[in-house]
Design an enzyme around this catalytic site. Structure first.
Site, short mmCIF file in Angstrom:
data_model
loop_
_atom_site.label_atom_id
_atom_site.label_comp_id
_atom_site.label_asym_id
_atom_site.label_seq_id
_atom_site.Cartn_x
_atom_site.Cartn_y
_atom_site.Cartn_z
N HIS A 215 0.67 -1.20 0.12
CA HIS A 215 0.05 -0.33 -0.07
C HIS A 215 1.19 1.00 0.13
O HIS A 215 2.10 1.08 0.41
CB HIS A 215 -1.14 0.23 1.13
CG HIS A 215 -2.28 -0.65 1.40
ND1 HIS A 215 -2.95 -0.51 0.07
CD2 HIS A 215 -2.33 -2.28 1.32
CE1 HIS A 215 -3.71 -1.67 0.01
NE2 HIS A 215 -3.71 -2.43 1.06
N ARG A 492 -7.56 -9.84 -5.35
CA ARG A 492 -8.21 -9.06 -5.26
C ARG A 492 -9.53 -8.42 -6.17
O ARG A 492 -7.85 -8.09 -6.89
CB ARG A 492 -8.46 -8.18 -3.55
CG ARG A 492 -9.26 -7.43 -3.49
CD ARG A 492 -8.72 -6.28 -1.71
NE ARG A 492 -8.24 -5.48 -2.31
CZ ARG A 492 -7.79 -4.26 -1.42
NH1 ARG A 492 -9.23 -4.19 -0.88
NH2 ARG A 492 -7.65 -3.56 -2.15
N GLU A 619 -16.88 -3.22 3.94
CA GLU A 619 -15.68 -2.02 4.10
C GLU A 619 -16.62 -1.09 4.82
O GLU A 619 -15.98 -0.68 6.24
CB GLU A 619 -14.85 -1.51 3.13
CG GLU A 619 -13.94 -3.20 1.85
CD GLU A 619 -13.43 -2.58 1.18
OE1 GLU A 619 -12.72 -1.67 1.55
OE2 GLU A 619 -14.35 -2.89 -0.13
N ASP A 659 -11.62 1.28 5.93
CA ASP A 659 -13.02 2.59 5.00
C ASP A 659 -14.12 2.41 5.74
O ASP A 659 -14.68 3.39 5.35
CB ASP A 659 -13.39 1.72 3.39
CG ASP A 659 -12.92 1.87 2.00
OD1 ASP A 659 -13.18 2.46 1.66
OD2 ASP A 659 -12.29 0.96 2.16
N ARG A 697 -6.37 -5.05 8.38
CA ARG A 697 -6.14 -3.52 9.67
C ARG A 697 -4.44 -3.01 9.35
O ARG A 697 -3.66 -3.90 8.18
CB ARG A 697 -4.91 -4.41 10.77
CG ARG A 697 -6.20 -5.22 11.46
CD ARG A 697 -5.52 -6.07 12.93
NE ARG A 697 -5.33 -5.28 14.63
CZ ARG A 697 -4.19 -4.67 14.34
NH1 ARG A 697 -2.91 -5.59 13.73
NH2 ARG A 697 -3.88 -3.79 14.85
N ARG A 836 -8.75 7.04 -1.15
CA ARG A 836 -8.36 5.83 -0.31
C ARG A 836 -8.58 5.83 0.63
O ARG A 836 -7.98 6.99 1.35
CB ARG A 836 -7.04 5.17 -1.36
CG ARG A 836 -7.49 4.20 -2.65
CD ARG A 836 -6.31 3.30 -2.90
NE ARG A 836 -6.35 2.73 -3.84
CZ ARG A 836 -7.00 1.46 -3.71
NH1 ARG A 836 -7.75 1.12 -2.84
NH2 ARG A 836 -7.46 0.95 -4.46
#
Length: 1012
Positions: A215, A492, A619, A659, A697, A836
């Site tokens: 990320h 995903r 989410e 989210d 997490r 995001r």
């Protein structure tokens, strides 16, 4: 007994800084507040008496002995302060040497002024600091930013080393097992009446998987990380007895590495590719996981054997031996398979990830087997070998007469040859150390493991127990954990993409011209009808869109990789934004199209078997509230019971922390996750299906972060049950796993917490739980209103956010391969909803507000108390809240995490960022509301906990955070000035200004340690 907790006598102490105070105190080891070496110890639940701690004398580096009765927490930190000063001195010498005396004096003046301003609350120093920073030239600015950034990096290394040091001191002193350790967990389990047989059965069925994700918050380059790992290694050496020459040599090496850091570009000059992210993640396997996981499992076996004696024997082994544990601790990865919002992830990147993983693990196996060939030199003239081992040696291509009586070496040479052939077959990679002759490749990791086990068993049966317990057993454990795939790669994708692909397939086949516009019931009708069809839906000669071709290619690649590397390489498919049952069934149909769903859904003669587990990701707040209902509909599908059976009567559900927090705020997100978990547990217990929760997490508290041990123990009763997957993201990966000892400790903490949460569920169920949950619901409702009112209902809030945080510059920084938003946003159309959650939280950390981790709590508690009908009811409400803190792990952990975030928040610094908003009225409105809520939240937290100061029950962390502020202040001040210059357009084209902004982002992230 005298324990040298600080340094061996004779080590040279680094000169103190001019202010005669340590640069930093002890800091977080779990990257979020709780030391990985010394987690906060909860009250003993076992009821067993503990032996008193031995009294130690602490000997500092200058030989001064501190009496046990006078020992204080600060005394334990003497070696830490020495290390920080020592590394700071090396950095200062490097700065003077590389940039000149003038640059050094500028940095040192700023450092002393910042320390005086922060630690002495000297207003004049604050004004002086502001003047100093504003007068810097562009080149000086970057020098200052780099110096303060690298100081934070070096301080982090020193803190990690100190955690390791303190842990070793406790071990040498024979201290009682610390919370978070395996020994502590087993002691509590034993005291609770769990038998060894029950524990072993539990571990046979358990699955614990840390999942590394890529990320855009990891701001460090691999070159920097590699240099810092070497600095950590060299610093650890200095705790060993050294001669003067050895110490000088060590110092010279450290000076060289610090110089390497200074002369290495801190920032990437181009955006990371997925291939880069794969390579970065793989570096942690050699550093930590390849040896750390087998070592951890070996230690757990030993501890279990000590606490729960067993008579179970290993096959062919004389005497009782600890029964081997199943490989319940495994690794997962999203890197190369996570396509949600990342167009750079394709079938090719998935194949590349599998190839690189396979190459790494097989190369490591080859190195281990080669080393074993040198070690196991036993001759049949001296000791017998098992018939199986002799047969394995006979099959070896090594026929040298020099090794005719050395069957172990011949067997290992044969294993090496087969491994080399396997490497070529799986990855196309020719090994650098050629085998003695060609051989047949292994067709599976299980076949390789069987050959290695032959060696282990022969050693144990023939007076080689000591040898069997060494490298060869660690290799056998590693094969069980890593196979030929190293880590399972999750796939995903967001549900909208699946819907678009199915819509195109249906339209091309003439089944439905506009599938996406159909109601849910009709969608399910079409999907289920197609799943019952024996033929494929895709048309071989039709020209599909690029998106559809890419999505179908991913499924085809997964099928091929499973056949090549084994089923564990790809076994999970995660659907982001799961809102309906059709979101899950669409992926089932796509598996059918790729040959990964055999049989027919609902058929009794040929029941359906699905290769990839379809995993919903819930989410948003609404998604979490609908989770149990959607899963019930999935379990109710005719014929889905055969799919569940194919997966071992297990089903995984992923919960999104990020989210839901951005959607509803910290308090409501945490509470809705709790409720969703309880509802899912109840449903799955009714259906007698094992539930595995996957916790998405992040690093920040707002994204589900916080000390891992407390986070797992605070899960609702029945939600862990030996099954847990959790993401490790961004810079948290480096913080937890760059240091091998810290990494092994973090893995141990996850395992220990899982054992306790699963086998000691009574700790999570206070007697007044129903009342506590009702109060929590009221708090959540009120916090949700306060948060939504600020973020989504305040006119102009999005403009304030984009103006007063470096979100735009973060999106521009080459942090990762993933865009900062799922949708391209221009200035007019940008929305908080499309951003995001990761850069959302990262940005609030940079401006030192950390709003996603606390906003709304103060208003919630005040509203609850204000609605009390009288003073008596108000006092009762306060009493109830205080009981919730003391007896409900969920609530106490929530407040502990929030306490840490509030301690890291700095309104004075944040007010400078607020000045970046040109709209004065908007600036006053929003910042004043945030400031008011922060003060109210601190006031209400004090009321509930009784602590006037933040982190009152964690003084080490409190001191660390306070001391860090002095070194973060210049970085934040300079970031604001650089943002002003850059956004004004006057210096927008100056590469030095842009680089300076990115350097400050790097430095602040390093200083806070849990910003991603």
């Amino acid at each position: 007994m005298t324990q040298h907790a600080a340094r061996p006598n004779g080590r040279r102490t680094a000169p103190a800084a001019k202010d005669q105070s340590p640069a930093l105190g002890a800091a977080q080891g779990d990257a979020n507040g709780a030391s990985a070496a010394e987690p906060k110890r909860p009250a003993s639940r076992s009821g067993t008496k503990r032996s008193p701690k031995p009294k130690l004398s602490i000997v500092s580096s200058n030989g001064t002995t501190i009496a046990p009765t006078a020992r204080r927490t600060a005394d334990k930190d003497v070696p830490l302060r020495e290390d920080i000063r020592f590394l700071g001195r090396l950095l200062g010498e490097c700065l003077r040497e590389q940039e000149g005396d003038a640059a050094f004096e500028v940095v040192e003046t700023i450092r002393q002024t910042a320390v005086r301003f922060r630690r002495e609350n000297d207003r004049a120093a604050g004004a002086e600091l502001d003047r100093l920073l504003k007068r810097l030239s562009r080149d000086q600015t970057n020098q200052v930013v780099r110096a303060f950034s690298y100081f934070s990096h070096l301080a982090n290394i020193a803190e990690d080393q100190h955690h390791n040091r303190r842990r070793r001191v406790h071990a040498l002193a024979g201290s009682p097992p610390q919370a978070g350790s395996l020994a502590h967990a087993l002691e509590a389990i034993d005291a609770a009446g769990v038998t060894g047989k029950q524990l072993r059965k539990f571990l046979d069925e358990a699955l614990i998987v840390p999942v590394l994700t890529a990320h855009p918050t990891e701001v460090q380059r691999k070159s920097i990380l590699d240099a810092e790992r070497e600095i950590a290694r060299l610093l650890a050496e200095r705790d060993l007895p050294m001669t003067a020459r050895e110490r000088d040599h060590n110092t010279a090496q450290l000076r060289a590495k610090v110089t390497t850091l200074w002369q290495t570009r801190m920032l990437r000059d181009s955006r990371l590719t997925v291939a880069d992210e794969i390579e970065n993640a793989l570096s942690y396997y050699r550093t930590c996981f390849l040896r750390g996981i087998p070592q951890l499992m070996s230690e757990l076996e030993e501890d279990i054997a000590a606490v729960f004696p067993t008579t179970r024997k290993r096959k062919g082994t004389p005497g009782a031996q600890p029964a081997p544990l199943a490989p319940f601790l495994q690794m997962g990865s999203w890197i190369g398979g996570d396509r949600d919002g990342n167009p750079n992830v394709t079938a090719e990147t998935l194949e590349h990830a599998a190839s690189q993983q396979g190459q790494m693990i097989i190369d490591w196996y080859l190195d281990e087997v080669h080393a074993l060939g040198a070690e196991l030199s036993m001759s049949t003239l001296m000791v017998d070998a098992s018939p199986e081992l002799l047969a394995l040696a006979e099959r070896s291509p090594d026929h040298s007469e020099h090794r005719a009586d050395e069957p172990y070496r011949r067997a290992l040479i044969g294993i090496y040859a087969r491994l080399a052939a396997t490497s070529k077959a799986l990855t196309g990679h020719a090994v650098p150390r050629r085998p003695v002759a060609p051989a047949e490749p292994y067709d599976s990791a299980e076949a390789f493991a069987a050959d290695v086990q032959v060696v282990v068993d022969s050693l144990r049966a023939n007076h080689g127990q000591a040898l069997a317990n060494g490298r060869i057993e660690a290799l056998a454990r590693a094969i069980g954990v890593f196979g030929f795939h190293l880590a399972s790669v999750d796939m995903r994708q967001v549900s909208d993409v699946h819907e678009a692909v199915i819509a195109e397939l249906f339209a091309a086949a003439g089944i439905a011209p506009d599938y996406a516009a159909l109601p849910e019931a009709r969608k399910l009708e079409l999907l289920l009808a197609e799943l019952r069809q024996p033929r494929l839906l895709t048309l071989p000669w039709h020209e599909y869109s690029e998106q559809t071709r890419k999505e179908l290619a991913i499924f085809a690649a997964a099928r091929e990789l499973r056949a090549r590397y084994g089923k564990r390489i790809a076994r999970n498919y995660i659907i982001s934004h799961t809102e309906t049952l059709s979101d899950l069934v669409e992926v089932m149909l796509l598996q059918k199209e790729s040959g990964m769903l055999q049989g027919t859904l609902g058929s009794k003669t040929d029941p359906a078997r699905m290769e990839l587990m379809v995993i919903p990701l819930f989410e948003t707040i609404e998604d979490l509230r609908n989770a149990a209902g959607i899963m019930q509909s999935l379990l109710d599908l005719p014929g889905f019971d055969s799919v569940i059976a194919h997966h071992g009567v297990e089903q995984e559900v992923m919960l999104g922390y990020s989210d839901s927090n951005k959607d509803g705020g910290f308090l409501t997100s945490t509470w809705e996750l709790y409720k969703a978990e309880l509802e899912l547990v109840q449903l799955f217990e009714q259906r007698q299906v094992k539930l595995r929760l996957f916790h998405g997490r992040g690093g920040t508290v707002g994204r589900g972060g916080g000390p891992t041990y407390q986070a797992i123990l605070s899960q609702p009763p029945g939600t862990v049950n030996g099954q847990i997957r959790l993401t490790e993201q961004g810079e948290i990966i480096n913080s937890k796993f760059a240091n091998a000892e810290i990494g092994r400790r973090n893995l141990e903490t996850v395992v220990a917490a899982t054992l306790e949460a699963s086998l000691l569920p009574q700790q999570n169920a206070p007697k007044d739980l129903d009342m506590f949950e009702a109060v929590m619901q009221q708090l959540s409702d009120r916090a949700f209103t306060a948060y939504r009112d600020l973020v989504y209902e305040t006119p102009g809030f999005k403009d304030y956010f984009f103006a007063t945080t470096p979100i735009t510059e973060i999106a521009d920084l080459n942090l990762g391969s993933r865009p900062a938003s799922r949708k391209l946003m221009d200035k007019k159309n940008r929305r908080i909803e499309d951003l995001r959650a990761i850069p959302w939280g990262f940005s609030w950390g940079q401006c030192r507000l950390l709003l996603p981790g606390w906003y709304g709590f103060g208003s919630a508690v005040k509203s609850l108390l204000d609605t009390a009908p009288d003073d008596k009811a108000r006092k009762l409400a306060v009493t109830t809240l205080r009981r919730m803190v003391k007896t409900w792990p969920f609530f106490s952990t929530l407040l502990s995490n929030m306490d840490m975030v509030l301690a890291k928040t700095d309104l004075a610094v944040a007010s400078r960022y607020a000045q970046l908003c040109d709209d004065a009225a908007l600036r006053r409105t929003v910042f004043n509301r945030i400031s008011k809520e922060w003060h109210l939240t601190c006031e209400m937290l004090t009321l509930v906990t009784g602590h006037q100061e933040r982190l009152a029950d964690n003084p080490l962390l409190a001191r660390s955070i306070k001391n860090r502020f002095a070194y973060l202040d210049p970085l934040n001040h300079l970031q604001v000035e650089l943002l002003k210059r850059y956004r004004s357009g006057k210096d927008g084209d100056d590469i030095r200004v842009r680089r300076g902004i990115h350097l400050t982002i790097n430095g602040v992230a390093a200083g806070l340690r849990n910003t991603g």
